[in-house]
Design an enzyme around this catalytic site. Structure first.
Site, PDB file in Angstrom:
ATOM      1  N   TRP A   1     -57.773 -21.325  22.407  1.00  0.00           N
ATOM      2  CA  TRP A   1     -57.096 -21.981  23.138  1.00  0.00           C
ATOM      3  C   TRP A   1     -56.941 -21.239  24.427  1.00  0.00           C
ATOM      4  O   TRP A   1     -57.075 -21.660  25.393  1.00  0.00           O
ATOM      5  CB  TRP A   1     -55.814 -22.469  22.639  1.00  0.00           C
ATOM      6  CG  TRP A   1     -56.021 -23.617  21.559  1.00  0.00           C
ATOM      7  CD1 TRP A   1     -56.028 -23.522  20.173  1.00  0.00           C
ATOM      8  CD2 TRP A   1     -56.661 -24.863  21.790  1.00  0.00           C
ATOM      9  NE1 TRP A   1     -56.342 -24.769  19.525  1.00  0.00           N
ATOM     10  CE2 TRP A   1     -56.816 -25.603  20.555  1.00  0.00           C
ATOM     11  CE3 TRP A   1     -57.026 -25.588  22.997  1.00  0.00           C
ATOM     12  CZ2 TRP A   1     -57.335 -26.737  20.451  1.00  0.00           C
ATOM     13  CZ3 TRP A   1     -57.432 -26.726  22.743  1.00  0.00           C
ATOM     14  CH2 TRP A   1     -57.873 -27.481  21.632  1.00  0.00           C
TER      15      TRP A   1
ATOM     16  N   ASP B   1     -48.491 -21.148  26.845  1.00  0.00           N
ATOM     17  CA  ASP B   1     -48.942 -22.442  26.063  1.00  0.00           C
ATOM     18  C   ASP B   1     -47.993 -22.539  24.467  1.00  0.00           C
ATOM     19  O   ASP B   1     -48.556 -21.416  23.989  1.00  0.00           O
ATOM     20  CB  ASP B   1     -50.450 -22.284  25.906  1.00  0.00           C
ATOM     21  CG  ASP B   1     -50.897 -23.593  25.065  1.00  0.00           C
ATOM     22  OD1 ASP B   1     -50.043 -24.323  24.519  1.00  0.00           O
ATOM     23  OD2 ASP B   1     -52.022 -23.845  24.960  1.00  0.00           O
TER      24      ASP B   1
ATOM     25  N   LYS C   1     -47.321 -31.355  17.640  1.00  0.00           N
ATOM     26  CA  LYS C   1     -47.232 -30.407  16.355  1.00  0.00           C
ATOM     27  C   LYS C   1     -45.760 -30.422  16.056  1.00  0.00           C
ATOM     28  O   LYS C   1     -45.174 -30.876  14.920  1.00  0.00           O
ATOM     29  CB  LYS C   1     -47.673 -29.285  16.659  1.00  0.00           C
ATOM     30  CG  LYS C   1     -49.199 -29.170  16.993  1.00  0.00           C
ATOM     31  CD  LYS C   1     -49.516 -28.392  18.078  1.00  0.00           C
ATOM     32  CE  LYS C   1     -51.209 -28.378  18.585  1.00  0.00           C
ATOM     33  NZ  LYS C   1     -52.124 -29.115  17.788  1.00  0.00           N
TER      34      LYS C   1
HETATM   35  N1  PMP Z   1     -53.087 -25.608  23.432  1.00  0.00           N
HETATM   36  C1  PMP Z   1     -52.996 -25.284  21.916  1.00  0.00           C
HETATM   37  C2  PMP Z   1     -52.443 -23.927  21.575  1.00  0.00           C
HETATM   38  C3  PMP Z   1     -53.507 -26.287  21.009  1.00  0.00           C
HETATM   39  O1  PMP Z   1     -53.085 -26.242  19.731  1.00  0.00           O
HETATM   40  C4  PMP Z   1     -53.911 -27.535  21.463  1.00  0.00           C
HETATM   41  C5  PMP Z   1     -54.141 -28.578  20.456  1.00  0.00           C
HETATM   42  N2  PMP Z   1     -54.565 -28.282  19.146  1.00  0.00           N
HETATM   43  C6  PMP Z   1     -54.131 -27.506  22.777  1.00  0.00           C
HETATM   44  C7  PMP Z   1     -53.787 -26.550  23.592  1.00  0.00           C
HETATM   45  C8  PMP Z   1     -54.621 -28.860  23.581  1.00  0.00           C
HETATM   46  O2  PMP Z   1     -53.564 -29.914  23.299  1.00  0.00           O
HETATM   47  P1  PMP Z   1     -53.946 -31.370  23.743  1.00  0.00           P
HETATM   48  O3  PMP Z   1     -54.554 -31.956  22.782  1.00  0.00           O
HETATM   49  O4  PMP Z   1     -52.629 -31.759  23.770  1.00  0.00           O
HETATM   50  O5  PMP Z   1     -54.588 -31.298  25.174  1.00  0.00           O
END
Ligand code: PMP
Length: 364
Positions: A101, A175, A199
């Site tokens: 991520w 994040d 989450k």
């Molecule tokens: N950052 C992290 C740490 C994630 O776990 C996720 C999604 N699993 C995202 C960003 C992306 O999130 P979204 O699908 O809400 O764009």
């Protein structure tokens, strides 16, 4: 009706109490004769839901007054772009890459950065994203507009413990999508915190941004208004129609968290849950393995592999038959992953551990 034991990485389990309350209030919210989904976002009823959600979140996380709380859309992925678009202001930014991520966030920032450089200040990719970088490995630019970290890597299962959050001398952007609200966080150490909701907050479609007021108003005039944090803050997240139903459910989750003893209460539960599962993995005699350094293992997302990958399909099938869902690992790393978010009860983890022990006994 039976509810499964849900270990999905997201969208993920929500507290059953919250779902029941939403069900009870679905057709007629507080005597208004309509659902929250059907009411004006500018009416006093929804405004009260939004104000209460923000107040409860501020109380839970201890968010100081100098921070704005924004309920936006577009997911954390949109924030990967929106952050550099707002904050770079012609300067560089630093990214620490500790998993899939933060790598995505870094790549997106490079893509949107115009005439400027976005730097990787440290990466643990060479060690397979199984550890945090050491202090010596992190090469910071003192003039960076900000330093970006992902405090919990959902795919690789690497979490930065709160006590490892140090002052970088520049605004820290984090994040926290997959562990927000799982433990207390020193909000005042951050310039900006963001998280997709699906989450630990509520349904997908809501994106939470907590931003220090000093970081507002730095966007170029060409930035679309909907992307501008300052405009969103001025309008109290109501520049346009916000994701009303998602905000309402998030508000119910915040109230549920307060009833569980807030984030200190959640942290104790989450630590105990994670300990149970890691102990099962570590004591399996190599039948199960988690590759992450012990000091940065995530309490929320526990990836693990079976020594014999030919057993993966049987593991998942038997787990499903036992009512255990969402255990398949992310396709980029394979194996299994159990996500132990706030709404996953200690009882659920006990059932999982018992299943894993039995499976190892029958197949080991
Ligand atoms: N950052 C992290 C740490 C994630 O776990 C996720 C999604 N699993 C995202 C960003 C992306 O999130 P979204 O699908 O809400 O764009």
């Amino acid at each position: 009706m039976t509810r499964a034991w849900n270990f999905s990485a997201g969208p993920a389990a929500l507290p059953e109490d919250v779902l029941r309350q939403a069900q009870e209030e679905l057709l007629d919210w507080h005597g208004t004769g309509c659902s929250v989904m059907e009411m004006s976002h500018r009416g006093k009823e929804f405004m009260s839901i939004l104000a209460q959600a923000e107040a409860d979140l501020r109380e839970l996380m201890g968010i100081p007054e100098q921070y704005k709380v924004l309920f936006l859309q577009g997911g954390a992925t949109q924030q990967f772009a929106q952050i550099p678009m707002n904050l770079l202001a012609g300067r560089s930014a630093d990214y620490i890459v500790t998993g899939a991520w933060s790598k995505k966030a870094f790549k997106e920032a490079q893509r949107v950065a115009v005439n400027t450089n976005v730097r990787c200040a440290a990466s643990t990719e060479e060690s397979g994203f199984t550890r945090l970088p050491t202090a010596e490995e992190i090469k910071l630019d003192p003039f960076a507009a900000y330093l970006h970290v992902c405090t919990n890597e959902t795919i690789h299962g690497v979490e930065i413990p709160a006590e490892r959050i140090a002052d970088a001398g520049v605004p820290l952007v984090a994040d926290m999508s997959s562990h927000i609200l799982s433990r207390p966080v020193p909000v005042e150490k951050f310039g900006l915190i963001y998280a997709g909701a699906q989450k630990n907050i509520g349904p997908s479609g809501v994106t939470l941004v907590i931003i220090h007021q000093d970081l507002l108003g730095m966007a170029p005039l060409t930035l679309p208004t909907v992307m501008d944090y300052a405009v969103q803050a001025e309008n109290g997240s109501m520049l346009n129609t916000p994701p009303t139903f998602g905000i309402y459910i998030a508000g119910l989750v915040f109230q549920w968290l307060k009833r569980q003893g807030g984030l200190t209460g959640m942290e104790a539960l989450n630590a105990a849950k994670a300990e149970m599962l890691y102990a099962c993995i570590d004591n399996s005699g190599g039948f199960y393995t988690n590759p992450v350094d012990v000091d940065c293992r995530s309490r929320m997302n526990v990836p693990f592999t079976l020594a014999d990958a030919r057993l993966d399909a049987a593991f998942l099938e038997e787990a499903k038959a036992a009512g255990l869902l969402g255990l398949k690992g992310h396709k980029s790393v394979g194996g299994m992953r159990a996500s132990l978010y706030n709404a996953v009860s200690p009882e659920a983890v006990r059932v999982l551990v018992e299943f894993m022990n039995d499976f190892a006994k029958s197949n080991g």
